[in-house]
Each structure stands twice: as C-alpha cells, then as structure tokens.
Motif scaffolding. Structure first.
Motif, mmCIF file in Angstrom:
data_model
loop_
_atom_site.group_PDB
_atom_site.id
_atom_site.type_symbol
_atom_site.label_atom_id
_atom_site.label_comp_id
_atom_site.label_asym_id
_atom_site.label_seq_id
_atom_site.Cartn_x
_atom_site.Cartn_y
_atom_site.Cartn_z
ATOM 1 N N THR A 116 61.656 89.838 88.211
ATOM 2 C CA THR A 116 62.231 88.502 88.049
ATOM 3 C C THR A 116 61.080 87.521 87.865
ATOM 4 O O THR A 116 60.126 87.527 88.650
ATOM 5 C CB THR A 116 63.060 88.108 89.293
ATOM 6 N N TYR A 117 61.141 86.718 86.816
ATOM 7 C CA TYR A 117 60.085 85.726 86.577
ATOM 8 C C TYR A 117 60.265 84.562 87.545
ATOM 9 O O TYR A 117 61.369 84.322 88.053
ATOM 10 C CB TYR A 117 60.135 85.244 85.121
ATOM 11 N N PRO A 118 59.176 83.806 87.770
ATOM 12 C CA PRO A 118 59.266 82.687 88.729
ATOM 13 C C PRO A 118 60.371 81.680 88.392
ATOM 14 O O PRO A 118 60.914 81.026 89.271
ATOM 15 C CB PRO A 118 57.886 82.020 88.633
ATOM 16 N N ASN A 119 60.738 81.585 87.094
ATOM 17 C CA ASN A 119 61.816 80.640 86.732
ATOM 18 C C ASN A 119 63.210 81.206 87.019
ATOM 19 O O ASN A 119 64.215 80.600 86.681
ATOM 20 C CB ASN A 119 61.711 80.253 85.256
ATOM 21 N N GLY A 120 63.264 82.408 87.626
ATOM 22 C CA GLY A 120 64.551 82.967 88.017
ATOM 23 C C GLY A 120 65.144 83.950 87.014
ATOM 24 O O GLY A 120 66.153 84.593 87.315
ATOM 25 N N VAL A 121 64.529 84.085 85.816
ATOM 26 C CA VAL A 121 65.066 85.029 84.824
ATOM 27 C C VAL A 121 64.791 86.454 85.298
ATOM 28 O O VAL A 121 63.641 86.831 85.556
ATOM 29 C CB VAL A 121 64.417 84.836 83.426
ATOM 30 N N GLN A 122 65.880 87.224 85.404
ATOM 31 C CA GLN A 122 65.750 88.618 85.824
ATOM 32 C C GLN A 122 65.567 89.470 84.573
ATOM 33 O O GLN A 122 66.541 89.840 83.910
ATOM 34 C CB GLN A 122 67.020 89.018 86.567
ATOM 35 N N ALA A 123 64.323 89.737 84.206
ATOM 36 C CA ALA A 123 64.031 90.384 82.916
ATOM 37 C C ALA A 123 64.264 91.888 82.969
ATOM 38 O O ALA A 123 64.619 92.495 81.955
ATOM 39 C CB ALA A 123 62.601 90.087 82.497
ATOM 40 N N LEU A 124 64.047 92.522 84.123
ATOM 41 C CA LEU A 124 64.283 93.964 84.270
ATOM 42 C C LEU A 124 65.110 94.204 85.533
ATOM 43 O O LEU A 124 64.751 93.725 86.609
ATOM 44 C CB LEU A 124 62.962 94.740 84.378
ATOM 45 N N GLY B 227 66.608 96.948 71.547
ATOM 46 C CA GLY B 227 67.345 95.906 72.260
ATOM 47 C C GLY B 227 67.188 94.580 71.549
ATOM 48 O O GLY B 227 66.190 94.369 70.859
ATOM 49 N N PRO B 228 68.146 93.674 71.711
ATOM 50 C CA PRO B 228 68.050 92.378 71.041
ATOM 51 C C PRO B 228 66.935 91.523 71.641
ATOM 52 O O PRO B 228 66.384 91.877 72.690
ATOM 53 C CB PRO B 228 69.422 91.748 71.309
ATOM 54 N N ASN B 229 66.626 90.422 71.013
ATOM 55 C CA ASN B 229 65.620 89.514 71.573
ATOM 56 C C ASN B 229 66.038 89.092 72.970
ATOM 57 O O ASN B 229 67.213 88.825 73.218
ATOM 58 C CB ASN B 229 65.470 88.273 70.680
ATOM 59 N N GLY B 230 65.081 89.095 73.867
ATOM 60 C CA GLY B 230 65.377 88.683 75.237
ATOM 61 C C GLY B 230 65.865 89.819 76.119
ATOM 62 O O GLY B 230 66.156 89.615 77.295
ATOM 63 N N ALA B 231 65.941 91.046 75.580
ATOM 64 C CA ALA B 231 66.465 92.191 76.342
ATOM 65 C C ALA B 231 65.543 92.590 77.500
ATOM 66 O O ALA B 231 65.999 93.172 78.479
ATOM 67 C CB ALA B 231 66.657 93.385 75.417
ATOM 68 N N GLY B 232 64.263 92.307 77.347
ATOM 69 C CA GLY B 232 63.296 92.720 78.367
ATOM 70 C C GLY B 232 62.286 93.729 77.851
ATOM 71 O O GLY B 232 61.484 94.269 78.629
ATOM 72 N N LYS B 233 62.299 93.986 76.557
ATOM 73 C CA LYS B 233 61.417 95.011 75.980
ATOM 74 C C LYS B 233 59.934 94.697 76.216
ATOM 75 O O LYS B 233 59.190 95.540 76.695
ATOM 76 C CB LYS B 233 61.686 95.171 74.466
ATOM 77 N N SER B 234 59.552 93.466 75.863
ATOM 78 C CA SER B 234 58.124 93.128 76.003
ATOM 79 C C SER B 234 57.699 93.140 77.469
ATOM 80 O O SER B 234 56.587 93.576 77.795
ATOM 81 C CB SER B 234 57.824 91.755 75.401
ATOM 82 N N THR B 235 58.574 92.678 78.331
ATOM 83 C CA THR B 235 58.262 92.703 79.763
ATOM 84 C C THR B 235 58.001 94.144 80.202
ATOM 85 O O THR B 235 57.012 94.433 80.893
ATOM 86 C CB THR B 235 59.437 92.109 80.575
ATOM 87 N N LEU B 236 58.873 95.049 79.767
ATOM 88 C CA LEU B 236 58.705 96.462 80.128
ATOM 89 C C LEU B 236 57.413 97.027 79.523
ATOM 90 O O LEU B 236 56.638 97.704 80.218
ATOM 91 C CB LEU B 236 59.931 97.252 79.636
ATOM 92 N N MET B 237 57.161 96.717 78.236
ATOM 93 C CA MET B 237 55.957 97.233 77.574
ATOM 94 C C MET B 237 54.685 96.720 78.252
ATOM 95 O O MET B 237 53.753 97.466 78.488
ATOM 96 C CB MET B 237 55.931 96.815 76.087
ATOM 97 N N ARG B 238 54.691 95.420 78.579
ATOM 98 C CA ARG B 238 53.491 94.855 79.209
ATOM 99 C C ARG B 238 53.286 95.442 80.600
ATOM 100 O O ARG B 238 52.153 95.625 81.042
ATOM 101 C CB ARG B 238 53.587 93.322 79.279
ATOM 102 N N THR B 239 54.375 95.769 81.279
ATOM 103 C CA THR B 239 54.235 96.352 82.622
ATOM 104 C C THR B 239 53.665 97.767 82.516
ATOM 105 O O THR B 239 52.761 98.142 83.267
ATOM 106 C CB THR B 239 55.603 96.370 83.351
#
Ligand code: ADP
Length: 295
Positions: A11-19, A35-47
């Motif tokens: 969950t990002y500090p702004n409250g968005v639960q990305a994964l 997945g569509p834009n905003g799905a959480g792909k980049s968050t997962l890849m960066r992790t």
C-alpha cells in the motif's frame, strides 16, 4: 529455475493498495504479466527488481530471498524498465562497455568481446557508433535489452516494452525476446494482449492489485471456449446491450460497434458464436473488475 511470489502486498503512503496478496509461480521461459494501466504491474516488477519494498509477503528466486538478499538478486537480474534514461551523446558501444565494467567485467578484451556479441545479438552492431539520442524507439528498446543482458542474468524483467513501437520494430523485438526466453526467466509486463499471445508460454492477468488468472494461454482460452458471441450494433444501442448481456469488449469497425459478449447459452437476437481468442480471455476477466471500454 523458478521465481515464486507469495502473498505480496503493498500500500502506498497515499492509501492506494497497489498489490493485494499477490501469489504467482513463474517458471523458466517467457511469462506474460497482463493487466490494464494501474493494475500494479510496475509496482510488482520494481519490487522483484529490488527497487522498492513490499509491506508483506515473500519472493524467492531459486531459493534466494529476493526481499532480503538484494545484492544476490541484482547479480542475477536484467531489468528493462518502462522509461529508462539514455545519455544521448554516448554511443551504444561505449555505454555497454561502461555497464559491463560496472557489473564487474574487469578485463578489457573480455569486455570488448562481450559488447560486440551483445551488439550483434540485438542487431545494433552497425549502429554502435551512433549517439543513443539518435536511436528510434525500436533501437532504444533493443539497446535496453542488450544492457539488461550484461552479466548473463537468470531473470529478466521487461516492463511495457512494445508500447510505441511500429509493427516491424515490434516484430523484431518479439524475435529477440523469444530467443532470450529459451534459457532464462523472462517476465514481460504489458497491457498489450498480442505481446503475450505471440511470446508467452505462461501468463497471469492482474487487475486492481489482484491476480485474476494464471496458467498457460491455452488454459485461459479453455475458460471462455464456446461462450463468446459477437454482433454488430449501432453505438447508440450499447447501453441497452450492457444492461442485458455480459459485454466483454467492443470495437469500432467502420463506424459500427462490434460487440463481444460472454454467455453460457446461445443468446437470441442476432448474436453469432465466435471463436475465443486471448483478448476475450483478458477482457472476460478484466470486465469483472472494471467497466468495459471501447477499443
Ligand atoms: P501498472 O504498472 O499496472 O500501470 P502501477 O504499479 O504503476 O500499475 O500502479 C498501481 C497503482 O498504484 C495505481 O493506482 C497507481 O496510481 C498507484 N501508484 C503507483 N506508484 C505510486 C506511488 N509511487 N505512489 C502512490 N501511488 C502509486
């Protein structure tokens, strides 16, 4: 060889639960993360690429704890991010030599061989002396793959690699990726279904931080097989059809809307059965989470 992700949440500090409790098992070969834009792909890849922290869950690469033993992962990782900066005046040969040096290839002759080999592999040898700033989109992406391949990674992550490429550049890039996928884990993160259809032996669909499907494209197709129907309608009729049917996608063709729906039984009203493709699989899952869009 295997990358295993278990119950990963962020969950990002702004409250968005990305994964949200993501679990995926990724074997050797090309794996499509769709997945569509905003799905959480980049968050997962960066992790996975050790560039950001998760809140909870685990990731292991052949037994290495990715979230703890970051250095060991970095030594085995090639990463082509969505946007990567290039020094515009430096040429490809010099840049790759520099990257190889940073990755610990100390011997000059060895580096020269490596760089030459990589440039040939990505078909940039004849352009090796040109400034990176002069490269086309496709050349940039191929250079990105060359830099990701330095150090013989066992895991390669490519984030949205074909966005903005023209069809011939895209084809070239597909060929390059499929060669690489033969003896490594390659994760291809994309919102373009065709990328996965062309290249991937395994896939997952994620949306709003959740895994909606994982398996082979064939297994995905089996889930919608025989349930897809198509009809051409007027644009003004769309809302009415949405109310009565499970619309999974709409496409504008010569001013009319080609509507695709999913139905257990044959609908009346002029619908024709249509062979399911991977796009239907994708939209079938996605439409359960987000409103269908006209493509
Ligand atoms: P994708 O790569 O599938 O488009 P992202 O991982 O970029 O998805 O984003 C997932 C969600 O997290 C989106 O709602 C996005 O707005 C949000 N998000 C991404 N990065 C950040 C960030 N650094 N801070 C806050 N929210 C973010």
């Amino acid at each position: 060889m295997e990358l295993r992700i278990e119950n990963l949440s962020k969950t990002y500090p702004n409250g968005v639960q990305a994964l949200k409790q993501i679990s995926l098992t990724i074997p050797q070969g090309m794996f499509g993360l769709l997945g569509p834009n905003g799905a959480g792909k980049s968050t997962l890849m960066r992790t996975i690429a050790t560039l950001q922290e998760a809140d909870s869950g685990s990731i292991t690469l052949n037994g290495i704890d990715v979230l703890k033993d970051k250095q060991a992962v970095r030594e085995r990782l090639g990463y082509l991010p969505q946007d990567f900066g290039l020094y515009p005046r430096i040429n490809a040969e010099t840049m790759l030599d520099h990257i190889a040096q940073m990755k610990g290839v100390g011997n000059k002759a060895e580096r020269k061989d490596l760089v030459e080999n990589l440039l040939n592999r990505v078909n940039l040898y004849k352009d090796r002396k040109k400034g990176l700033g002069t490269y086309s989109g496709g050349m940039r992406q191929r250079f990105g793959i060359a830099q990701a391949l330095v150090g013989n990674p066992s895991l390669i992550i490519v984030d949205e690699p074909t966005a903005g490429l023209d069809p011939s550049e895209r084809n070239r890039f597909y060929n390059l990726l499929s060669e690489i996928g033969e003896n490594t884990i390659v994760i291809l993160s994309t919102h373009i279904v065709e990328d996965v259809n062309t290249l991937c032996s395994n896939m997952a669909i994620i949306c709003k931080g959740e895994v909606l499907m994982q398996g082979t494209p064939k297994e995905g197709l089996a889930q919608v097989h025989g349930k897809i129907y198509q009809k051409s309608i007027e644009k003004s009729e769309l809302d009415q059809y949405r109310e009565n049917y499970q619309v999974i996608s709409t496409k504008l063709i010569s001013g009319k809307l080609s509507l695709r729906i999913e139905s257990q039984t044959a609908p009346e009203n002029g619908f024709e059965p249509s062979p399911a493709d991977l796009e239907d699989v994708y939209f079938s899952f996605i439409s359960q989470k987000v409103d269908p869009i006209t493509i």
